[in-house]
Design a protein around this motif. Structure first.
Motif, short mmCIF file in Angstrom:
data_model
loop_
_atom_site.label_atom_id
_atom_site.label_comp_id
_atom_site.label_asym_id
_atom_site.label_seq_id
_atom_site.Cartn_x
_atom_site.Cartn_y
_atom_site.Cartn_z
N LYS A 52 116.12 73.95 -73.57
CA LYS A 52 114.68 74.24 -73.83
C LYS A 52 114.73 75.60 -74.19
N SER A 53 113.68 75.69 -75.22
CA SER A 53 113.07 77.14 -75.35
C SER A 53 111.73 77.05 -75.93
N SER A 54 110.85 77.71 -75.61
CA SER A 54 109.43 77.69 -75.79
C SER A 54 109.23 78.62 -77.21
N ALA A 55 108.05 78.23 -77.76
CA ALA A 55 108.01 78.98 -79.07
C ALA A 55 107.88 80.62 -78.75
N THR A 56 107.40 80.89 -77.40
CA THR A 56 107.29 82.29 -77.17
C THR A 56 108.55 82.70 -76.73
N GLU A 57 109.36 81.91 -76.20
CA GLU A 57 110.83 82.56 -76.07
C GLU A 57 111.66 82.76 -77.05
N THR A 58 111.26 81.72 -78.15
CA THR A 58 111.91 81.68 -79.62
C THR A 58 111.60 83.04 -80.11
N LEU A 59 110.29 83.45 -80.34
CA LEU A 59 109.86 84.69 -80.87
C LEU A 59 110.31 85.99 -80.27
N LYS A 60 110.53 86.00 -79.01
CA LYS A 60 110.84 87.11 -78.16
C LYS A 60 112.40 87.47 -78.54
N LYS A 61 113.19 86.41 -78.76
CA LYS A 61 114.65 86.37 -79.15
C LYS A 61 115.03 86.97 -80.61
N ILE A 62 113.87 86.50 -81.40
CA ILE A 62 113.87 86.82 -82.72
C ILE A 62 113.64 88.29 -82.91
N LYS A 63 112.57 88.71 -82.18
CA LYS A 63 112.25 90.25 -82.27
C LYS A 63 113.36 91.05 -81.65
N GLU A 64 113.94 90.61 -80.57
CA GLU A 64 115.02 91.36 -79.94
C GLU A 64 116.27 91.35 -80.95
N TYR A 65 116.66 90.33 -81.65
CA TYR A 65 117.55 90.49 -82.64
C TYR A 65 117.15 91.55 -83.76
N TYR A 66 116.15 91.12 -84.39
CA TYR A 66 115.65 92.11 -85.45
C TYR A 66 115.64 93.75 -85.20
N SER A 67 115.22 93.83 -83.89
CA SER A 67 115.07 95.32 -83.22
C SER A 67 116.65 96.02 -83.34
N GLU A 68 117.46 95.19 -82.83
CA GLU A 68 119.15 95.44 -82.82
C GLU A 68 119.55 95.74 -84.25
N PHE A 69 119.54 94.72 -85.10
CA PHE A 69 120.15 94.81 -86.17
C PHE A 69 119.37 95.44 -87.42
N TYR A 70 118.07 94.81 -87.57
CA TYR A 70 117.00 95.22 -88.91
C TYR A 70 115.91 95.70 -88.46
N PRO A 71 115.96 97.00 -87.69
CA PRO A 71 114.57 97.61 -87.23
C PRO A 71 113.60 98.01 -88.59
N GLU A 72 114.24 98.08 -89.64
CA GLU A 72 113.46 98.61 -90.95
C GLU A 72 112.63 97.36 -91.08
N VAL A 73 112.71 96.26 -90.94
CA VAL A 73 111.89 95.18 -91.38
C VAL A 73 110.91 94.81 -90.41
N LEU A 74 110.99 95.32 -89.13
CA LEU A 74 110.18 94.77 -88.15
C LEU A 74 108.49 95.00 -88.54
#
Length: 325
Positions: A52-74
């Protein structure tokens, strides 16, 4: 099958050829030759539920990923979420669909008069990959003037690669478990298998129409050396009942091949992410063919089919090794 039914199929296929002449008409044999030589893996659907994954957890992981690979699009993503571009909700919630256009794949809904992307969630870890997939479309989708069939095809491959990348990123951090990772790969392979069967038959109908001018059992058997009347007629009836969105199905199917190529490049190259970023930027103003050249894929080469086939074998080999662990 009656003569009238064949005429209906003939008319539908003629419409495909007229509307997608450059994409499906001219290149129908290319797609057919790429797909037909692909041997299918023996894959069974696994019924075990995802974590299971809540919407809040999903968005947290999305931001974590983009911060690592694509900070320019945050900043662009934050603005999109704050402006309501992404409407995220659970699939069992009721929505007013009166003025909506429902697209294929993950039931993403686009409002016709507003730039709103509606993403229905399962409530489990699949939502992370689905959301990343749609965000990549949002980031690289060409404007309506520059957009064409090749751009649409390419952006699907890029979005599938995004799914893979975020899945591996979170798995390596211990935030997605091995079972869910393997199940997600398994489900993607099943999608590929189902899409391939559907698209190949429609391409066979297109080629029959192009080369012999009329679709019927005799012409089909002559071209494809297939005398199994029952299977042909069953496929025709299925086509009449639901010929679906062939254009989108072909994007998704070729997207699997492009994704496999990018995975292979990513795992065996030190600078592929930089190429991937440049490719995404170029997609807004350049043709898909030019973009693919930048990552080493020449669609004008006679070797491109064998090159993509090698990449699919690479991905399948990786998948099979994982299953035997």
């Amino acid at each position: 099958m009656t003569e009238e039914q064949y005429e209906i199929i003939d008319s539908i296929i003629e419409d495909y050829i007229c509307h997608y002449d450059v994409f499906f008409g001219y290149n129908s044999s290319f797609f057919y030759n790429l797909y037909i030589n692909k041997k299918e893996l023996n894959i069974s659907k696994e019924e075990l539920p995802y974590q299971k994954s809540s919407a809040t957890e999903t968005l947290k992981k999305i931001k974590e990923y983009y911060s690592e690979f694509y900070p320019e699009v945050l900043e662009k993503l934050d603005k999109a979420f704050n402006n309501g571009i992404f409407n995220i909700h659970y699939r069992d919630e009721d929505l007013d669909l009166d003025d909506l256009y429902l697209s294929s794949k993950e039931d993403i809904v686009f409002y016709q008069n507003e730039n709103i992307i509606n993403i229905p969630l399962f409530g489990d870890v699949r939502d992370i990959m689905i959301t990343a997939h749609e965000i990549r479309h949002f980031l690289n989708q060409p404007n309506t003037v520059a957009r064409n069939n090749i751009n649409d095809l390419l952006t699907e491959g890029l979005s599938q690669f995004e799914e893979y990348q975020i899945l591996e990123f979170l798995y390596n951090k211990g935030e997605i478990n091995y079972k869910d990772r393997l199940k997600y790969y398994n489900d993607e392979m099943i999608k590929f298998k189902d899409l391939r069967r559907n698209v190949i038959f429609i391409l066979e109908l297109i080629i029959t129409k192009q080369q012999l001018g009329k679709i019927n059992l005799e012409n089909y058997c002559f071209l494809f050396k297939n005398n199994d009347t029952k299977i042909f007629e069953a496929n025709c009836k299925n086509f009449l009942n639901d010929h679906g969105n062939f254009e989108a199905n072909n994007w998704h199917l070729l997207g699997h091949f492009l994704n496999a190529y990018m995975i292979e490049q990513y795992e065996n190259s030190d600078n592929f992410i930089e190429k991937f970023k440049k490719l995404n930027d170029k997609l807004l103003n350049n043709s898909g063919i030019e973009c693919l050249n930048d990552i080493g894929l020449d669609f004008n080469s006679d070797q491109v089919i064998s090159r993509l086939d090698e990449s699919m074998k690479y991905l399948e080999s990786k998948f099979c090794k994982e299953k035997t662990k």
